[in-house]
Design a protein around this motif. Sequence first.
Motif, PDB file in Angstrom:
ATOM      1  N   VAL A  13       0.822  -1.215   0.000  1.00 37.78           N
ATOM      2  CA  VAL A  13       0.000   0.000   0.000  1.00 37.78           C
ATOM      3  C   VAL A  13       0.856   1.265   0.000  1.00 37.78           C
ATOM      4  CG1 VAL A  13      -1.624   1.367   1.380  1.00 37.78           C
ATOM      5  CG2 VAL A  13      -2.090  -1.032   0.956  1.00 37.78           C
ATOM      6  N   ASP A  14       1.912   1.307   0.793  1.00 39.41           N
ATOM      7  CA  ASP A  14       2.754   2.504   0.846  1.00 39.41           C
ATOM      8  C   ASP A  14       3.385   2.806  -0.514  1.00 39.41           C
ATOM      9  OD1 ASP A  14       2.228   2.998   3.543  1.00 39.41           O
ATOM     10  OD2 ASP A  14       3.881   1.723   4.199  1.00 39.41           O
ATOM     11  N   PRO A  34      -3.986  -0.544   8.446  1.00 45.19           N
ATOM     12  CA  PRO A  34      -3.041  -1.564   7.984  1.00 45.19           C
ATOM     13  C   PRO A  34      -3.545  -2.241   6.700  1.00 45.19           C
ATOM     14  CG  PRO A  34      -3.390  -1.754  10.341  1.00 45.19           C
ATOM     15  CD  PRO A  34      -4.394  -0.751   9.824  1.00 45.19           C
ATOM     16  N   GLY A  35      -2.735  -2.177   5.648  1.00 43.60           N
ATOM     17  CA  GLY A  35      -3.091  -2.822   4.391  1.00 43.60           C
ATOM     18  C   GLY A  35      -4.158  -2.110   3.587  1.00 43.60           C
ATOM     19  N   PHE A  36      -4.450  -0.840   3.900  1.00 42.89           N
ATOM     20  CA  PHE A  36      -5.526  -0.130   3.203  1.00 42.89           C
ATOM     21  C   PHE A  36      -5.223   1.362   3.099  1.00 42.89           C
ATOM     22  CE2 PHE A  36      -9.236   2.619   3.462  1.00 42.89           C
ATOM     23  CZ  PHE A  36      -9.955   2.203   2.348  1.00 42.89           C
ATOM     24  N   LEU A 107      -0.440   2.051 -18.412  1.00 40.89           N
ATOM     25  CA  LEU A 107       0.586   2.247 -17.391  1.00 40.89           C
ATOM     26  C   LEU A 107       0.323   1.214 -16.303  1.00 40.89           C
ATOM     27  CD1 LEU A 107       2.668   4.122 -15.832  1.00 40.89           C
ATOM     28  CD2 LEU A 107       0.644   5.371 -15.030  1.00 40.89           C
ATOM     29  N   GLU A 108       1.377   0.641 -15.729  1.00 39.54           N
ATOM     30  CA  GLU A 108       1.204  -0.299 -14.617  1.00 39.54           C
ATOM     31  C   GLU A 108       1.591   0.354 -13.305  1.00 39.54           C
ATOM     32  OE1 GLU A 108       3.391  -3.891 -15.396  1.00 39.54           O
ATOM     33  OE2 GLU A 108       1.750  -4.690 -16.604  1.00 39.54           O
ATOM     34  N   ASP A 109       0.745   0.148 -12.271  1.00 39.00           N
ATOM     35  CA  ASP A 109       1.128   0.601 -10.931  1.00 39.00           C
ATOM     36  C   ASP A 109       2.158  -0.387 -10.379  1.00 39.00           C
ATOM     37  OD1 ASP A 109      -0.201  -1.577  -9.688  1.00 39.00           O
ATOM     38  OD2 ASP A 109      -1.778  -0.337  -8.828  1.00 39.00           O
ATOM     39  N   PRO A 110       2.729  -0.158  -9.202  1.00 38.78           N
ATOM     40  CA  PRO A 110       3.771  -1.052  -8.689  1.00 38.78           C
ATOM     41  C   PRO A 110       3.336  -2.507  -8.519  1.00 38.78           C
ATOM     42  CG  PRO A 110       3.843   1.018  -7.510  1.00 38.78           C
ATOM     43  CD  PRO A 110       2.596   1.047  -8.364  1.00 38.78           C
ATOM     44  N   ALA A 111       2.004  -2.760  -8.402  1.00 37.40           N
ATOM     45  CA  ALA A 111       1.519  -4.128  -8.238  1.00 37.40           C
ATOM     46  C   ALA A 111       1.133  -4.760  -9.572  1.00 37.40           C
ATOM     47  CB  ALA A 111       0.316  -4.141  -7.289  1.00 37.40           C
TER      48      ALA A 111
END
Length: 123
Positions: A13-14, A34-36, A107-111
Amino acid sequence: MTQTTVRYFVADVDEAIDFYCDRLGFHVDLPLAPGFAGLAKDDLRLLLHEPGAGGAGKAGGVPKPGGWNRFQIAVDDLDATVERLAAQGSRFRGEIVEGPGGRQILLEDPAGNPVELFQPKTV
């Protein structure tokens, strides 16, 4: 104001917050958990979830990032936008393509989640 909400699953997430805020102009819209994270840009709210975090991270099984579903961000100058993002280390799926309505690239995000960057055809 009507707001559209999209939920993306991400590995970190960060890292996703940095990507969407620093590169695409989103801002944090909801308190972090956490996680969101909840982000916003114009009338779009983007909910970022790590798999397994909270109810949405478990509904229907354990989701994973990626796939082909996406949201679209319209830009005035696609070439300049792609050049800027590439210089920042962003990843793309393929090259810019042209269709009847304009030009686009994924475009791709980091995930690995795709974001369509679209420059409408001018008349």
